[in-house]
Scaffold this motif. Structure first.
Motif, mmCIF file in Angstrom:
data_model
loop_
_atom_site.group_PDB
_atom_site.id
_atom_site.type_symbol
_atom_site.label_atom_id
_atom_site.label_comp_id
_atom_site.label_asym_id
_atom_site.label_seq_id
_atom_site.Cartn_x
_atom_site.Cartn_y
_atom_site.Cartn_z
ATOM 1 N N GLY A 189 0.816 -1.206 0.000
ATOM 2 C CA GLY A 189 0.000 0.000 0.000
ATOM 3 C C GLY A 189 0.850 1.256 0.000
ATOM 4 N N HIS A 190 1.970 1.222 0.733
ATOM 5 C CA HIS A 190 2.880 2.375 0.746
ATOM 6 C C HIS A 190 3.426 2.636 -0.657
ATOM 7 N N LEU A 191 3.851 1.574 -1.329
ATOM 8 C CA LEU A 191 4.372 1.733 -2.688
ATOM 9 C C LEU A 191 3.274 2.223 -3.629
ATOM 10 N N ALA A 192 2.057 1.677 -3.492
ATOM 11 C CA ALA A 192 0.945 2.119 -4.351
ATOM 12 C C ALA A 192 0.689 3.600 -4.147
ATOM 13 N N GLY A 193 0.768 4.074 -2.906
ATOM 14 C CA GLY A 193 0.576 5.497 -2.644
ATOM 15 C C GLY A 193 1.628 6.353 -3.317
ATOM 16 N N ARG A 194 2.878 5.906 -3.287
ATOM 17 C CA ARG A 194 3.943 6.654 -3.957
ATOM 18 C C ARG A 194 3.726 6.689 -5.475
ATOM 19 N N LEU A 195 3.360 5.542 -6.037
ATOM 20 C CA LEU A 195 3.180 5.479 -7.489
ATOM 21 C C LEU A 195 1.936 6.231 -7.949
ATOM 22 N N ALA A 196 0.981 6.448 -7.055
ATOM 23 C CA ALA A 196 -0.247 7.146 -7.445
ATOM 24 C C ALA A 196 0.008 8.595 -7.825
ATOM 25 N N ASP A 197 1.086 9.177 -7.344
ATOM 26 C CA ASP A 197 1.446 10.543 -7.716
ATOM 27 C C ASP A 197 2.053 10.508 -9.116
ATOM 28 N N ALA A 198 1.260 10.915 -10.117
ATOM 29 C CA ALA A 198 1.719 10.806 -11.505
ATOM 30 C C ALA A 198 2.995 11.593 -11.752
ATOM 31 N N ASP A 199 3.134 12.750 -11.102
ATOM 32 C CA ASP A 199 4.322 13.576 -11.321
ATOM 33 C C ASP A 199 5.588 12.932 -10.765
ATOM 34 N N ARG A 200 5.445 12.008 -9.810
ATOM 35 C CA ARG A 200 6.597 11.378 -9.195
ATOM 36 C C ARG A 200 6.713 9.886 -9.519
ATOM 37 N N ARG A 201 5.815 9.386 -10.358
ATOM 38 C CA ARG A 201 5.800 7.941 -10.593
ATOM 39 C C ARG A 201 7.091 7.453 -11.231
ATOM 40 N N LEU A 202 7.568 8.143 -12.240
ATOM 41 C CA LEU A 202 8.788 7.688 -12.912
ATOM 42 C C LEU A 202 9.982 7.755 -11.972
ATOM 43 N N ALA A 203 10.010 8.777 -11.110
ATOM 44 C CA ALA A 203 11.111 8.874 -10.141
ATOM 45 C C ALA A 203 11.077 7.715 -9.161
ATOM 46 N N ASN A 204 9.882 7.225 -8.824
ATOM 47 C CA ASN A 204 9.762 6.102 -7.908
ATOM 48 C C ASN A 204 10.011 4.763 -8.585
ATOM 49 N N LEU A 205 10.046 4.759 -9.907
ATOM 50 C CA LEU A 205 10.353 3.530 -10.643
ATOM 51 C C LEU A 205 11.816 3.556 -11.074
ATOM 52 N N GLN A 206 12.690 3.689 -10.084
ATOM 53 C CA GLN A 206 14.130 3.690 -10.325
ATOM 54 C C GLN A 206 14.799 3.074 -9.111
ATOM 55 N N VAL A 207 15.757 2.190 -9.373
ATOM 56 C CA VAL A 207 16.525 1.584 -8.297
ATOM 57 C C VAL A 207 17.937 1.354 -8.811
ATOM 58 N N GLY A 208 18.922 1.857 -8.078
ATOM 59 C CA GLY A 208 20.298 1.749 -8.526
ATOM 60 C C GLY A 208 20.477 2.423 -9.880
ATOM 61 N N ASP A 209 21.114 1.710 -10.807
ATOM 62 C CA ASP A 209 21.305 2.266 -12.152
ATOM 63 C C ASP A 209 20.201 1.836 -13.106
ATOM 64 N N LEU A 210 19.120 1.282 -12.560
ATOM 65 C CA LEU A 210 18.013 0.786 -13.380
ATOM 66 C C LEU A 210 16.818 1.706 -13.209
ATOM 67 N N GLY A 211 16.288 2.223 -14.314
ATOM 68 C CA GLY A 211 15.146 3.132 -14.232
ATOM 69 C C GLY A 211 14.296 3.079 -15.486
ATOM 70 N N VAL A 212 12.988 3.220 -15.305
ATOM 71 C CA VAL A 212 12.078 3.233 -16.445
ATOM 72 C C VAL A 212 12.333 4.459 -17.314
ATOM 73 N N ALA A 213 12.464 5.617 -16.684
ATOM 74 C CA ALA A 213 12.683 6.845 -17.455
ATOM 75 C C ALA A 213 13.978 6.762 -18.256
ATOM 76 N N ALA A 214 15.010 6.155 -17.665
ATOM 77 C CA ALA A 214 16.282 6.029 -18.386
ATOM 78 C C ALA A 214 16.122 5.155 -19.625
#
Length: 803
Positions: free
Chosen positions: A304-329
């Protein structure tokens, strides 16, 4: 490579066994060229599978087999092992999920050679797992390629992708060719590669290809091997290639992948939170893997915590990044490969409010012509940044849309973004107005101009198609105009669209549209516009939402405003709307009284068009309230008034057709079959000019009449035609598709009429028997006809009669 102890021993054993290289190749499944290279020391020590195949084909006893194994191990210990590291497959994914169909396609393609080396292309947008699929396929296909597997990353998304010459050099080295034996000329290298792969059953994975020019020289000709290419591009210039386009995972597969990566956090999550995370990740494997990794590496987080973070569209891509791996990249690599004009189109398409769009939207946003817009969209589609939605429409993946919006914010000023968004909104509303006016009674000629997406000569059918396709775009534009206080603009859109609304009552948007136009009109100095839009809103809440009492209240509010202004014409229109709402609410007394008052007011105001429409509504109400004899007189009165009054020609043609068709039906209801048949014959030419649903209703009446008069063959012909015209047709005002069951029942038998009444509206299902023994069956058919009608609510718009 000379003096290979393994190769020399292999030759000795083969010759002792009395086998030629060709015979050993046939028995082991290892290519003759590969065996020859081993014996001459021109290739490296074989893999375990290849060694097992050779020793089995030679029938070696355990001591001889052990000796060969020892030689292989000795060579490997001496640094002469297998394929070079540069050609090794990357580490596969242990928690690989889904793609069963694609893996089956690749295995089937591997076995389909027939002389020419099979080539498969795995393509799609960033983050779909193309490389992971290629590696998983290679792992599963090891048994088919005993001569080994070679992997090469072509670096197609780098600023400088690997050149074909360098790729050929690396492939040749991976296949055992010494550096000094590799030709200098690129074409000669390609020939060397084709010669080697012709003799070897090996699998080559060419990952991350840039374009056709890079890949084409690397493809073998004839041979028993296989090539798997991955690319973000479709590589349409390559022929003879099996193309496998990847899509996002299914909901179940997404959940399975998230479970595999997230572990404990997944097991403790309720289903709705899991569904939210997979949906917000767009079912994209890369995004799901990142989300799962973030959960697994943060014990304090919940789903639920992760779903809340991803629900913010403006910050979703930033939250989909870990280490050198990222969706936006991943998306950025494709964006960097676009031309300048394509980048503009890509980021500005983020202005489109709906899920899909066409080339016209791109043309408006980028201020280019339609041809150039289509070229840019093709470029975006080729790189996997857009997906086709049907034939001529496109859509973003949800996460790519967010990336486009991010690029728009970063690369264009707030003022430029506002101008572009306003330009798109104005175009959408202008085109919606033009489309809506195509349904006005006097809309006989071309529109005001030629708009992208809707030519000036657009037919009502084309206008209807545009309004439906763009509903999720023009309605948000209308909301924005209302929020910006552009009141006249909003009222103008409502005024234009009410003609179309009356022909598409079940779309579900009209209460909002006319609610906005009513609120806008209330802020304008012209009180007559407020009256008009109050009436439109009242119609919408009554007809579309079935809130009949509220519809009456709104209509009466409009009536009182018109009364205050002394505007008799508007009083008549408002009372007409009130009568219609009472009629839909099945209040016969109030409805008939209101119709008669509206009729008097329209006559006093000299509103000839309105007078005819009100009288038509009164006649239809009388039909619904079970008073067919009175309805017959009113329909005949409509026809007389059309001859006596100066009614708009287009409206007069529609009213004449509707009145005659309804009159024919009513005459049949009271079993005055000869008169019903005569009126239907007169109505048919008029109905044919207004579309298939109107003509189909008249054919239904003709079929009923002929059946009642004993003309069986004529009845069957008309009923068959009615089925053809009404079956599945939905362009009428909510009723056409519902006619097909009645027609089918009527066609089954032609003797016994069954009357089905639903919510006060007569619906006809003709059922009969061919002969006496079929009577039981016909009763069942009649019951089925009634069941078809159960639960339906057929709404009259006041414009047309229901047959």
């Amino acid at each position: 490579m000379t003096g290979c102890a393994f190769g020399e021993r292999l030759r000795e054993i083969r010759q002792s066994a009395g086998m030629t290289i060709e015979e050993l190749s046939a028995a082991s499944g290892v290519s003759g060229r590969a065996i020859s290279d081993m014996e001459r020391g021109h290739s490296r020590a074989p893999q375990e599978r290849t060694l097992a195949a050779l020793t089995g084909a030679l029938g070696l006893a355990d001591p001889d087999r052990a000796g060969l194994v020892a030689l292989v191990r000795a060579e490997r210990a001496g640094g002469r092992a297998g394929r070079p590291r540069t050609g090794e497959l990357p580490r596969g994914i242990g928690d690989f999920v889904g793609r069963e169909r694609e893996l089956r396609e690749l295995r089937g393609h591997a076995a389909s050679g027939g002389g020419r080396t099979p080539v498969a292309l795995v393509h799609g947008q960033p983050g779909l797992g193309k490389t992971a699929l290629a590696i998983r396929a290679a792992e599963q296909l090891r048994d088919l390629f005993p001569d080994g597997q070679v992997y090469l990353d072509l670096r197609g998304t780098d600023p400088e992708p690997m050149g074909a010459g360098e790729a050929l050099r690396r492939l040749l080295r991976a296949l055992g060719v010494e550096s000094r034996g590799i030709a200098e000329d690129e074409q000669e290298r390609a020939g060397q590669l084709r010669a080697i792969t012709r003799e070897r059953r090996c699998l080559v994975v060419l990952d991350n290809a840039a374009d056709e020019r890079q890949v084409r020289p690397l493809l073998p000709g004839a041979g028993a091997g296989m090539v798997v290419v991955t690319s973000r591009r479709l590589l349409g210039g390559l022929d003879g290639v099996l193309r496998i386009g990847l899509s996002p995972l299914t909901s179940a597969e997404s959940a399975q992948l998230l479970r595999a990566v997230a572990g404990r956090a997944f097991d403790q999550a309720p289903g709705y939170e899991l569904g939210a995370v997979t949906r917000l990740c767009g079912h994209l494997p890369l995004a799901l893997r990142i989300a799962g990794t973030r959960l697994a590496s943060r014990p304090g987080w919940t789903m639920g915590h992760l779903a809340g973070r991803l629900a913010d569209a403006d910050r979703r891509l930033a939250n989909l990044q870990v280490g050198d791996l990222g969706v936006a990249a991943a998306f950025a690599l494709s964006y960097a490969q676009l031309s300048g004009p394509a980048k503009v189109v890509f980021r500005r398409l983020a202005h489109v409010p709906g899920a899909d769009f066409a080339a016209a939207h791109a043309a408006v946003l980028a201020e280019v012509d339609a041809g150039e817009a289509e070229d840019r969209l093709d470029e975006l589609t080729e790189l996997g940044l857009l997906q086709h939605e049907g034939c001529e429409r496109y859509r973003f993946h949800d996460l790519i849309r967010l990336y486009a919006a991010d690029r728009l914010r970063c690369e264009e000023s707030a003022q430029a973004r506002a101008r572009t968004g306003r330009r798109l909104g104005d175009w959408l509303l202008d085109t919606a107005v033009a489309a809506g006016l195509r349904f006005a009674p006097d809309a006989g000629g071309p529109g005001p101009d030629d708009r992208p997406g809707l030519p000036a000569s657009a037919s009502p059918e084309q206008a209807r198609a545009w309004l439906r396709a763009e509903a999720d775009n023009w309605l948000p534009a209308l909301r924005s105009a209302a929020a910006d206080g552009r009141h006249q603009r909003v009222a103008d859109v409502g005024e234009a669209l009410h003609w179309h609304a009356e022909r598409s009552v079940h779309t579900g948007r009209w209460a909002e549209v006319f609610g906005l136009s009513r609120a806008a009109a209330a802020r304008l100095p012209d009180r007559r516009q407020e009256i008009t839009h109050l009436a439109y809103y009242g119609w919408a809440v009554s007809v579309c939402q079935r809130r009949h009492a509220y519809g009456v209240d709104l209509a009466m509010e409009a009536y009182r405003l018109a009364e205050d202004l002394g505007d008799t014409r508007e009083q008549a229109a408002a009372m007409h709307h009130a009568a219609h709402a009472w009629r839909l609410g099945a209040d016969a007394c109030q409805a008939v009284a209101a119709y008669r008052l509206a009729l008097d007011l329209a006559g006093t105001a000299g509103d000839h068009d309105g007078y005819v429409q009100v009288r038509m509504g009164l006649a239809q109400a009388l039909v619904e309230f079970g008073r067919p004899d009175e309805a017959i007189e009113e329909f005949r009165g409509v026809l007389r008034e059309l001859d006596a009054r100066a009614v708009d020609p287009a409206a007069a043609r529609m009213a004449a057709m509707t009145a005659r068709a309804a009159l024919a039906r009513c005459l049949g209801d009271v079993r005055r079959w000869p008169q019903s048949l005569a009126e239907a014959v007169r109505a048919l030419p008029l109905a044919g000019a207004h579309g298939p649903h109107f003509a189909g209703r008249v054919h239904l009446t003709l079929g009923r009449s002929h059946s009642a008069l004993g003309a069986t063959e004529q009845a069957r012909a008309h009923l068959t035609r009615a089925i053809d015209l009404l079956g599945g047709h939905d362009s009428g005002p909510g009723t056409a598709g519902s006619r097909a069951p009645s027609c089918t029942r009527a066609l089954c038998e032609v003797e016994i009429p069954v009357w089905a009444w639903h919510r006060g509206i007569a619906q006809h299902a003709h059922v009969g028997v061919h002969c006496a023994e079929h009577r039981t069956t016909s009763i069942g058919v009649a019951q089925a006809a009634l069941a078809d009608l159960d639960g339906r609510n057929y709404v009259d718009t006041g414009q047309t009669a229901y047959a």
